[in-house]
Design a protein around this motif. Structure first.
Motif, PDB file in Angstrom:
ATOM      1  N   ALA A 181       3.572   2.806  -1.433  1.00  0.00           N
ATOM      2  CA  ALA A 181       2.587   3.188  -0.422  1.00  0.00           C
ATOM      3  C   ALA A 181       1.287   3.711  -1.014  1.00  0.00           C
ATOM      4  N   ASP A 182       1.277   4.050  -2.299  1.00  0.00           N
ATOM      5  CA  ASP A 182       0.105   4.685  -2.907  1.00  0.00           C
ATOM      6  C   ASP A 182      -0.716   3.692  -3.727  1.00  0.00           C
ATOM      7  N   ASN A 183      -2.027   3.750  -3.571  1.00  0.00           N
ATOM      8  CA  ASN A 183      -2.919   2.935  -4.384  1.00  0.00           C
ATOM      9  C   ASN A 183      -2.700   3.226  -5.865  1.00  0.00           C
ATOM     10  N   GLY A 184      -2.569   2.189  -6.661  1.00  0.00           N
ATOM     11  CA  GLY A 184      -2.471   2.365  -8.103  1.00  0.00           C
ATOM     12  C   GLY A 184      -1.102   2.739  -8.620  1.00  0.00           C
ATOM     13  N   ALA A 185      -0.132   2.961  -7.719  1.00  0.00           N
ATOM     14  CA  ALA A 185       1.188   3.413  -8.156  1.00  0.00           C
ATOM     15  C   ALA A 185       1.907   2.341  -8.981  1.00  0.00           C
ATOM     16  N   VAL A 186       1.753   1.080  -8.615  1.00  0.00           N
ATOM     17  CA  VAL A 186       2.448   0.011  -9.338  1.00  0.00           C
ATOM     18  C   VAL A 186       1.862  -0.151 -10.734  1.00  0.00           C
ATOM     19  N   ALA A 187       0.546  -0.054 -10.857  1.00  0.00           N
ATOM     20  CA  ALA A 187      -0.093  -0.137 -12.173  1.00  0.00           C
ATOM     21  C   ALA A 187       0.358   1.024 -13.061  1.00  0.00           C
ATOM     22  N   ALA A 188       0.511   2.208 -12.473  1.00  0.00           N
ATOM     23  CA  ALA A 188       0.969   3.359 -13.244  1.00  0.00           C
ATOM     24  C   ALA A 188       2.390   3.140 -13.761  1.00  0.00           C
ATOM     25  N   LEU A 189       3.241   2.542 -12.936  1.00  0.00           N
ATOM     26  CA  LEU A 189       4.605   2.251 -13.378  1.00  0.00           C
ATOM     27  C   LEU A 189       4.606   1.172 -14.462  1.00  0.00           C
ATOM     28  N   ALA A 190       3.744   0.177 -14.321  1.00  0.00           N
ATOM     29  CA  ALA A 190       3.642  -0.862 -15.353  1.00  0.00           C
ATOM     30  C   ALA A 190       3.185  -0.265 -16.684  1.00  0.00           C
ATOM     31  N   ALA A 191       2.278   0.713 -16.614  1.00  0.00           N
ATOM     32  CA  ALA A 191       1.787   1.356 -17.834  1.00  0.00           C
ATOM     33  C   ALA A 191       2.895   2.136 -18.543  1.00  0.00           C
ATOM     34  N   GLY A 192       3.874   2.624 -17.775  1.00  0.00           N
ATOM     35  CA  GLY A 192       4.974   3.381 -18.362  1.00  0.00           C
ATOM     36  C   GLY A 192       6.165   2.547 -18.757  1.00  0.00           C
TER      37      GLY A 192
END
Length: 316
Positions: A118-129
């Motif tokens: 639901a949060d903007n940018g959350a998927v990119a943050a998970l990909a970065a981790g």
């Protein structure tokens, strides 16, 4: 997150997080791959050896039926084992972070994550981790992006209107302010050189110039739809009325609904598109949605080869 974060040093896809910043060549390559996989997607000729022994996980922190089911089928068609992770019954309800959940599943041997959040940018943050060999697909995050929907919309347009997008006038209408689909469609249409991109909706449901740059903005829907080659209608979430952003559903349809009369103002062979689910009688007339110019079910059908193509490209 840098637009090139999702690319490898040699320009191939590492993740698919957004269409923003992707080249026309890379988008066309994905569409070509989807076309090649189309016979296998729906004819039952599954490619069971393609990625056998690899595991995909649909990790959805937000409810979904269509997108999740489409990704499940796509991964299965390619021979992958599929884990459907139900966040509502998971340890995230006990306080575990989304990244801890991903890392736990990664340790179990998951190779590819399809994530909605639901949060903007959350998927990119998970990909970065994620670990270097793990691949991540954004299945929709906040208002930011829904890249596979953008790709399947472009595939549907290309199948019926040809590969030269410079000849097209495309309208995106409705609640663009809250729509991740609209943003991904805009990213793709710009990259593919669409001749004219029009947007239309209530003034309080249109985003700013940072999102709409290069678009022709209309507030009169009759003017916006005149002569267009395709109209992409966006779902009006009913909570917009509860929030006071829309006076009434009837008023919204009167001013911004795609009626038979309004469709008659478009080009004679104009396509009617909608990402679903639809509110019939709100943003689109039921007869128009089911009519001969509608390609809404074709969009749904194209979701499968497009998602197979993205998985196939990422898994190498």
């Amino acid at each position: 997150m840098s637009p090139d974060f999702q690319l490898t040093p040699d320009g191939r896809l590492r993740h698919l997080l957004t269409l923003d910043g992707l080249s026309a060549a890379l988008i066309r390559e994905l569409l070509d791959r989807a076309e090649a996989l189309l016979p296998h997607a729906h004819a039952g000729t599954a490619l069971r050896d393609r990625h056998a022994g690899r595991t995909a996980c649909t990790l959805f922190f937000e409810a979904s039926t269509r997108t999740r089911s489409s990704f499940q089928l796509a991964a299965t068609r390619l021979g992958m084992d599929v884990l459907n992770f139900d966040v509502s019954t998971s340890s995230t309800k006990k306080g575990e972070s989304a990244l801890d959940t991903l890392k736990t599943l990664e340790a179990m041997g998951v190779d590819l994550f399809v994530i909605r959040h639901a949060d903007n940018g959350a998927v990119a943050a998970l990909a970065a981790g994620a670990a270097p060999g793990t691949r991540v697909i954004n299945a929709g995050d906040g208002r930011a992006a829904h890249p596979t929907q953008g790709l399947l919309d472009m595939l549907t347009l290309r199948q019926r209107k040809g590969a030269d997008f410079s000849k097209l006038t495309v309208l995106i209408a409705g609640d663009l302010l809250h729509s991740r689909v609209a943003r991904s469609d805009l990213h793709a249409l710009r990259a593919l050189g669409c001749g004219e991109i029009r947007v239309c909706g209530p003034a309080n449901l249109l985003p700013g110039e940072d999102v709409l740059h290069g678009c022709k903005v209309f507030h009169d829907f009759d003017q916006a739809v005149a002569g267009v080659d395709a109209a992409i209608m966006l779902r009006l979430q009913r909570e917009r009325m509860e929030q006071g952003l829309v006076p009434s559903l009837e008023g919204y349809y009167r001013d911004f609904g795609l009626s038979p009369a309004r469709l008659a103002r478009a080009a004679p062979d104009a396509l009617v598109m909608h990402p679903g689910p639809m509110n019939r009688g709100v943003e689109i007339d039921g007869g128009v949605a089911d009519g001969p110019q509608s390609v809404i079910l074709a969009q749904v059908a194209n979701g499968l080869p497009v998602r197979m193509a993205v998985i196939d490209a990422l898994m190498g």
